[in-house]
Design a protein around this motif. Structure first.
Motif, short mmCIF file in Angstrom:
data_model
loop_
_atom_site.label_atom_id
_atom_site.label_comp_id
_atom_site.label_asym_id
_atom_site.label_seq_id
_atom_site.Cartn_x
_atom_site.Cartn_y
_atom_site.Cartn_z
N LYS A 17 0.83 -1.22 0.00
CA LYS A 17 0.00 0.00 0.00
C LYS A 17 0.86 1.26 0.00
CE LYS A 17 -4.11 -1.90 2.30
NZ LYS A 17 -4.97 -1.84 3.51
N LEU A 18 1.95 1.24 0.81
CA LEU A 18 2.82 2.41 0.87
C LEU A 18 3.55 2.63 -0.45
CD1 LEU A 18 4.39 2.14 4.46
CD2 LEU A 18 2.71 3.79 3.65
N VAL A 19 3.93 1.54 -1.13
CA VAL A 19 4.57 1.67 -2.44
C VAL A 19 3.61 2.29 -3.44
CG1 VAL A 19 5.50 0.38 -4.40
CG2 VAL A 19 6.26 -0.18 -2.08
N ARG A 20 2.37 1.84 -3.43
CA ARG A 20 1.36 2.40 -4.34
C ARG A 20 1.15 3.90 -4.06
NH1 ARG A 20 -3.32 -1.45 -6.26
NH2 ARG A 20 -2.16 -3.34 -6.76
N LYS A 21 1.03 4.25 -2.78
CA LYS A 21 0.86 5.65 -2.41
C LYS A 21 2.08 6.47 -2.83
CE LYS A 21 -1.02 6.68 1.61
NZ LYS A 21 -1.34 6.67 3.05
N SER A 22 3.26 5.88 -2.69
CA SER A 22 4.49 6.57 -3.06
C SER A 22 4.53 6.88 -4.55
CB SER A 22 5.70 5.72 -2.68
OG SER A 22 5.77 5.52 -1.29
N LEU A 23 4.16 5.90 -5.37
CA LEU A 23 4.18 6.11 -6.82
C LEU A 23 3.17 7.18 -7.23
CD1 LEU A 23 4.49 2.36 -7.85
CD2 LEU A 23 6.24 4.14 -8.15
N ILE A 24 2.02 7.18 -6.59
CA ILE A 24 1.03 8.23 -6.87
C ILE A 24 1.57 9.59 -6.46
CG2 ILE A 24 -1.26 9.11 -6.21
CD1 ILE A 24 -2.12 6.15 -5.90
N LYS A 25 2.23 9.65 -5.29
CA LYS A 25 2.82 10.90 -4.82
C LYS A 25 3.87 11.42 -5.80
CE LYS A 25 3.48 14.07 -1.62
NZ LYS A 25 2.40 14.99 -1.18
N LEU A 26 4.62 10.51 -6.40
CA LEU A 26 5.66 10.90 -7.36
C LEU A 26 5.07 11.41 -8.67
CD1 LEU A 26 8.21 7.99 -6.82
CD2 LEU A 26 8.54 10.39 -6.21
N GLY A 27 3.80 11.12 -8.92
CA GLY A 27 3.15 11.63 -10.13
C GLY A 27 2.68 10.56 -11.09
N PHE A 28 2.87 9.28 -10.73
CA PHE A 28 2.37 8.20 -11.58
C PHE A 28 0.86 8.03 -11.38
CE2 PHE A 28 6.86 6.94 -11.07
CZ PHE A 28 7.20 6.73 -12.40
N SER A 29 0.21 7.47 -12.37
CA SER A 29 -1.23 7.24 -12.25
C SER A 29 -1.63 6.03 -13.10
CB SER A 29 -2.03 8.47 -12.69
OG SER A 29 -1.79 8.75 -14.07
N SER A 30 -2.86 5.60 -12.89
CA SER A 30 -3.40 4.47 -13.64
C SER A 30 -4.90 4.63 -13.74
CB SER A 30 -3.05 3.16 -12.93
OG SER A 30 -3.66 2.05 -13.57
N SER A 31 -5.48 4.09 -14.79
CA SER A 31 -6.94 4.15 -14.95
C SER A 31 -7.64 3.23 -13.97
CB SER A 31 -7.32 3.77 -16.39
OG SER A 31 -6.91 2.43 -16.66
N ASN A 32 -6.90 2.26 -13.42
CA ASN A 32 -7.43 1.31 -12.43
C ASN A 32 -8.63 0.51 -12.94
OD1 ASN A 32 -5.49 2.15 -10.57
ND2 ASN A 32 -6.84 3.70 -9.67
N THR A 33 -8.68 0.30 -14.25
CA THR A 33 -9.79 -0.47 -14.82
C THR A 33 -9.54 -1.98 -14.74
OG1 THR A 33 -8.79 -0.22 -17.02
CG2 THR A 33 -10.50 1.37 -16.40
N ASN A 34 -8.28 -2.36 -14.59
CA ASN A 34 -7.91 -3.77 -14.51
C ASN A 34 -7.73 -4.14 -13.05
OD1 ASN A 34 -6.72 -6.33 -14.61
ND2 ASN A 34 -5.53 -5.84 -16.47
N THR A 35 -8.56 -5.02 -12.54
CA THR A 35 -8.49 -5.37 -11.12
C THR A 35 -7.20 -6.08 -10.75
OG1 THR A 35 -9.68 -7.44 -11.56
CG2 THR A 35 -11.00 -5.52 -10.90
N LYS A 36 -6.51 -6.64 -11.72
CA LYS A 36 -5.27 -7.37 -11.45
C LYS A 36 -4.01 -6.57 -11.81
CE LYS A 36 -7.28 -11.11 -10.01
NZ LYS A 36 -7.13 -11.56 -8.59
N ALA A 37 -4.20 -5.37 -12.34
CA ALA A 37 -3.05 -4.53 -12.70
C ALA A 37 -3.48 -3.07 -12.56
CB ALA A 37 -2.57 -4.83 -14.12
#
Length: 514
Positions: A277-297
């Motif tokens: 969870k912290l890694v995901r939050k970190s990547l978002i903080k850095l400016g990465f994003s995803s459409s989050n349409t794929n439940t497995k990716a």
């Protein structure tokens, strides 16, 4: 060394005037008599009505004036319902600061006093002070002249609560003896010597304000600053730039630092889910994003990849996939790398090959695992390094260029040595920030010492080499950095554009805190 001395008298001034002096928004007052240069006195607050506030003070000063008026009422004064209605309707209402006591926050020394009459340019004088021209007109309607005193104001070590002076309204603009005799010193000036002398010269020469738009913006920000940290910080920075405050702005810390500081600790624990969870939050903080349409990716920070899913997947600004492995005591085995390849191909298919591949792991890689990671161009990044990267982003939001970072992630070395190249990237960014902070201070100090408002690249380049620079710079390189710092999106310096780059002039706006 600051000597202490006692002041037996106070100059009685309206509450808003004293607030403006204490906040550095003005250095001038309108006494009822001529003040001698060198006279020292307390600043005694006298209530005026809300009608007078609306009538006499400029619109950009009204937020401060009205806030000061409201704060002047001490807890414990009982207001009747009809009086509360008067406050709501902004009608005239006068109440004492306290039934028995008054709070004194500052003292002042008169630096200069002028006698002015109707031949004075009242419009320019209004722009340089806190009053409307109507205030001067009203005085001149009843008198042939008025007095304008320039005050150097000093904070008291602590606010004094003293006995109220009887019939204080009759003494407005005049001196009154104090029932207390307290020692003061010049240890805490509201404005520095340089800023005060600059403001005094501007007022004495009737130089119109250089940045009226910024004054209006500062006034607007005051109305939302209490509930908006970003607005509060910008308002404070504008005050410093306008010369209303000589204190360096204390930057508010990003609240995300609360969880950022736990990345390394959790990464070196056995809590794999929390680390993901912290890694995901970190990547978002850095400016990465995803459409989050794929439940497995995906990169949903509230969820996990789960069984058969990637630990994280970024789509923008470029695709990144990865696995997380918490724990420092266990080695990262070949199955971790194999799983990233397998799940990447399964969920992303042909897109997998174009992805940046990362393994976030605290433990050392087994020998075979290291070879496999290198062969598959996988970057192994330690939790400590991720924490440093995200901390840098939190403290300097514009510092991490993800496209520059991509260049490092795409090139050798891979495997565990990739962590070193990310640390070198962090060090490079930190050096760039320090260089820019150094140049901003160079511009600030040079202009202050020279007593000028702006200067060009050649002059600054010459001064740069005598300032213990962090690295050599060519004039063209320095000009590029000056342009960057004077962009409206950064706002550390200002720029007067010339007919070519060598004729550009730069001036100081605000510090870059490190």
């Amino acid at each position: 060394m600051n000597q202490s001395f006692s002041l037996p008298t106070a100059l009685c001034l309206p509450v808003p005037d004293i607030e403006a002096l204490i906040q550095g928004q003005t250095i001038a007052v309108l006494p009822e008599m001529f003040l001698r240069a060198g006279q020292r006195f307390y600043l005694y607050p006298v209530e005026i009505s809300t009608v007078e506030i609306d009538k006499y003070y400029r619109a950009i000063f009204l937020p401060i004036a009205k806030t000061a008026w409201k704060k002047s009422y001490k807890p414990g004064i009982l207001l009747q319902p009809e009086q509360l209605n008067l406050i709501e309707n902004k009608q005239q209402l006068q109440l004492p600061l306290s039934q028995n006591n008054v709070l004194i926050k500052a003292w002042a020394k008169c630096e200069l006093c002028r006698t002015l009459d109707k031949t004075e340019s009242l419009n320019i004088l209004s722009q340089l002070t806190i009053w409307k021209t109507e205030r001067f007109d009203e005085i001149l309607h009843n008198h042939t002249h008025f007095f304008l005193a320039y005050l150097r104001v000093y904070h008291l070590d602590k606010t004094l609560e003293i006995s109220a002076i009887p019939n204080i309204q009759e003494k407005l603009g005049k001196f009154a003896p104090l029932p207390n005799n307290i020692s003061v010193s010049e240890a805490k000036p509201v404005l520095s010597d340089h800023v005060f002398n600059q403001r005094k010269q501007q007022l004495e020469n009737r130089q119109t304000p250089l940045h009226p738009a910024l004054e209006e913006l500062q006034s607007l920000l005051l109305t939302i600053a209490n509930n908006n940290p970003a607005a509060q910080q910008l308002e404070q920075e504008i005050r410093v730039f306008l010369g209303w405050n000589n204190q360096r702005v204390k930057h508010t810390l990003d609240p995300d630092l609360t969880w950022i500081k736990n990345i390394a600790k959790v990464g070196n624990s056995s809590d794999g889910n929390e680390f993901e969870k912290l890694v995901r939050k970190s990547l978002i903080k850095l400016g990465f994003s995803s459409s989050n349409t794929n439940t497995k990716a995906n990169l949903d920070s509230d969820k996990l990849g789960g069984a058969g899913g990637l630990d994280f997947y970024c789509e923008y600004p470029y695709p990144v996939i990865g696995e997380c492995k918490a724990t420092k005591t266990e080695k990262v085995v070949d199955s971790t790398v194999a799983q990233l390849v397998k799940l990447g191909l399964k969920h992303l298919q042909e897109e997998y090959n174009s992805c940046i591949k990362i393994i976030m792991a605290a433990g050392k890689l087994a020998t075979d695992t290291e070879k496999t990671a290198q062969g598959n161009k996988m970057n192994v990044i330690r939790p400590e390094t991720l924490q440093k990267l995200v901390t840098l982003k939190a403290k300097h939001p514009g510092s991490i260029d993800l496209l520059n970072l991509k260049q490092d992630l795409e090139k050798k070395p891979f495997g565990e040595e990739a962590d070193d190249k990310i640390n070198k990237y962090i060090e490079k960014v930190e050096q760039e920030i320090k260089l820019r902070s150094h140049i901003i201070q160079l511009v600030k100090n040079y202009l202050q010492n020279a007593g000028i408002e702006s200067t060009g690249v050649d002059t600054l380049h010459g001064a740069y080499f005598g300032s213990h620079p962090p690295q050599p710079l060519k004039p063209e390189e320095m000009h590029e950095i000056l342009i960057e710092l004077s962009s409206p999106l950064t706002g550390y310096l200002g720029r007067d554009k010339g007919n070519d780059w060598k004729n550009d002039k730069f001036y100081y706006l605000r510090d870059l805190a490190i």
